[in-house]
Scaffold this motif. Sequence first.
Motif, mmCIF file in Angstrom:
data_model
loop_
_atom_site.group_PDB
_atom_site.id
_atom_site.type_symbol
_atom_site.label_atom_id
_atom_site.label_comp_id
_atom_site.label_asym_id
_atom_site.label_seq_id
_atom_site.Cartn_x
_atom_site.Cartn_y
_atom_site.Cartn_z
ATOM 1 N N ARG A 84 41.611 46.362 39.182
ATOM 2 C CA ARG A 84 42.762 45.734 39.165
ATOM 3 C C ARG A 84 42.813 44.356 39.544
ATOM 4 N N ASN A 85 43.863 43.744 39.076
ATOM 5 C CA ASN A 85 44.127 42.013 39.303
ATOM 6 C C ASN A 85 44.472 41.900 40.420
ATOM 7 N N GLU A 86 43.870 41.020 41.160
ATOM 8 C CA GLU A 86 44.077 40.554 42.476
ATOM 9 C C GLU A 86 45.350 40.246 42.651
ATOM 10 N N CYS A 131 42.591 34.459 42.586
ATOM 11 C CA CYS A 131 42.742 35.519 41.886
ATOM 12 C C CYS A 131 41.809 35.671 40.531
ATOM 13 N N GLU A 132 41.961 34.515 39.905
ATOM 14 C CA GLU A 132 41.148 34.576 38.404
ATOM 15 C C GLU A 132 39.579 34.915 38.877
ATOM 16 N N ASP A 136 39.021 38.231 39.677
ATOM 17 C CA ASP A 136 39.229 39.143 38.676
ATOM 18 C C ASP A 136 38.122 39.087 37.652
ATOM 19 N N VAL A 161 45.386 36.238 31.865
ATOM 20 C CA VAL A 161 45.242 37.113 32.919
ATOM 21 C C VAL A 161 43.925 37.791 32.628
ATOM 22 N N GLN A 214 43.691 41.150 30.838
ATOM 23 C CA GLN A 214 45.091 41.565 30.213
ATOM 24 C C GLN A 214 45.211 40.576 28.968
#
Length: 547
Positions: A12-14, A144-145, A148, A493, A496
């Motif tokens: 799941r994306n952070e 985050c990236e 991910d 993202v 996505q």
Amino acid sequence: MANIRSTTPTPRNEPVLGYAPGSPERSTLITELKRQAGTRVEIPLVIGEKKILNAKTEHKVVSPHKHAHQLATYTAATAEDVQAAIQSNLAARKEWAALNWEDRAAVFLKAAELLAGKYRPVINAATMLGQSKTSHQAEIDAACELIDFFRFNVHFAERIYSEQPQSAPGMWNRSEARGLEGFVYAVCPFNFTSIAINLPTAPALMGCSVLWKPAPTSLLSAYVGMQVLEEAGLPPGVINLVVGDPAVISSVALAHPDLAGIHFTGSTGVFNMLWKTVGQNIDRYKTYPRLVGETGGKDFVFAHPSANAQELVTGLIRGAFEFQGQKCSAASRAYIPKSLWPAVKDGLVATAEQIKVGDPADFSNFMGAVIDQKAFHKIKGYIDDAKQSKDARIIFGGDCDDKVGYFIQPTIIEALDPHYRSMREEIFGPVLTLYVYDDAKLDETLALCDTSSPYALTGAIYARDRRVIAHMTRALEHSAGNFYINDKPTGAVVGQQPFGGGRASGTNDKAGSIWNLLRWCSHRTIKETFHPITDFRYAYMENGGSA
Ligand code: NAD
């Protein structure tokens, strides 16, 4: 664990933290910014178990927004160091590749947890100080990236390993995704901490060993990444960090017979040079090196008369000026219909006036400094050209000041000629050039957009009429690898919007997707027969071949 068929945790994306006043993440980040600003890190070459520091080949890492502030020193690799790093990669590879893939995956899942936890403020602060990103830009990139990339790549690897051929009766067919034999050379840009760390780790996850060359201007955050990987249990030698004169490092790496691949992100010119050198050396290699390069862009926003002017203005401002326009995906040219121009112009100027530029540790700033003096002079050159050209006029900004840091105000140029150079060439700074087109000339202007730059990385269209959206999407089919409808062209993202472009923007192997990971493995097909044949003759040969 041999007796198990594992499934990996669902990625799941952070969640992106907001850093609002009074939030716990903001106070932790401020404490960490102060700690790092008061420290001078010594960044070694990392070759197997060894951390090599050499005062004779030492260089400085400084803050772009305060260039008198030295953050770190790093040791530049000699040709001998690079040779040693490759030998160490080759020695580590077999054992790493022979591990169960779950064991390799666990290293990166653990690294994701470390980054989501105690290392989050560390890597974000290093990215803010070293690359001049605001807290938000650092959070969406370095924390985050990157998290991910680690979590999603593990999931994509699982899908690659589970993709198996059919088996006819009496046999079993299998497909083994072997890591590449040799070493992969990962060469990184300065602008994304996540990309700089994904370039070596994506091939490593698939069982490759990697010679990692980050950009010197983003070393502070890259070295945090190396420490995270070590703490997560990455064995020595799987990824070796070398930095220094790129020509020296490349001359050793590209001449080596065990070069198995290049994982590059950066400018088109450097990737072309790497590709040409591989071509010249092709007879030396034991295998055909995989060449994966995501390169430059001249990303567009194309508005139709049915677009909403306010949505367009916001998309242009965020798309062009966040992180000082130093995103490969940044909006750097726009086509605006004459009927919308007065509202768009007023909106752009009114919004740009509110943008504050300065030290990212001051949370009221929307933009920091550009990365270094070379970038400052290049961008300033385009602005100076627009100031005196008859084919362009500056409608906002244009001020550049490098006394304390490499600051360039957000700048908007109106091109009177759609082929004016800042409508075609990558500037990689906070400069947006617009061309105002006649509403009746939609198709001619779409053709201009498609053909006037060699790149095809990202692009956005703004329109309301659905027939027009379909028409524009078709007309610009090959103009962008990442295409946006009523949204800015930045902010892809992982999981996505897989990222990458065509034409002069790269090989379009889509970072953060299953397609990228496929480039780092070479399949062995295994056929096992349960009824081996014992007679060489076929049925048609029976009875001596007679009817
Ligand atoms: P750059 O091409 O100047 O540098 C990239 C890397 O190449 C650096 O590590 C640099 O040291 C190295 N390099 C330079 N000369 C070399 C040589 N002779 N041999 C080996 N390596 C060499 O790019 P940059 O300024 O760091 O980054 C900006 C560029 O990257 C822009 O063109 C941008 O569009 C592009 N970019 C593209 C993407 C994408 O996904 N398409 C993403 C980020 C950045």
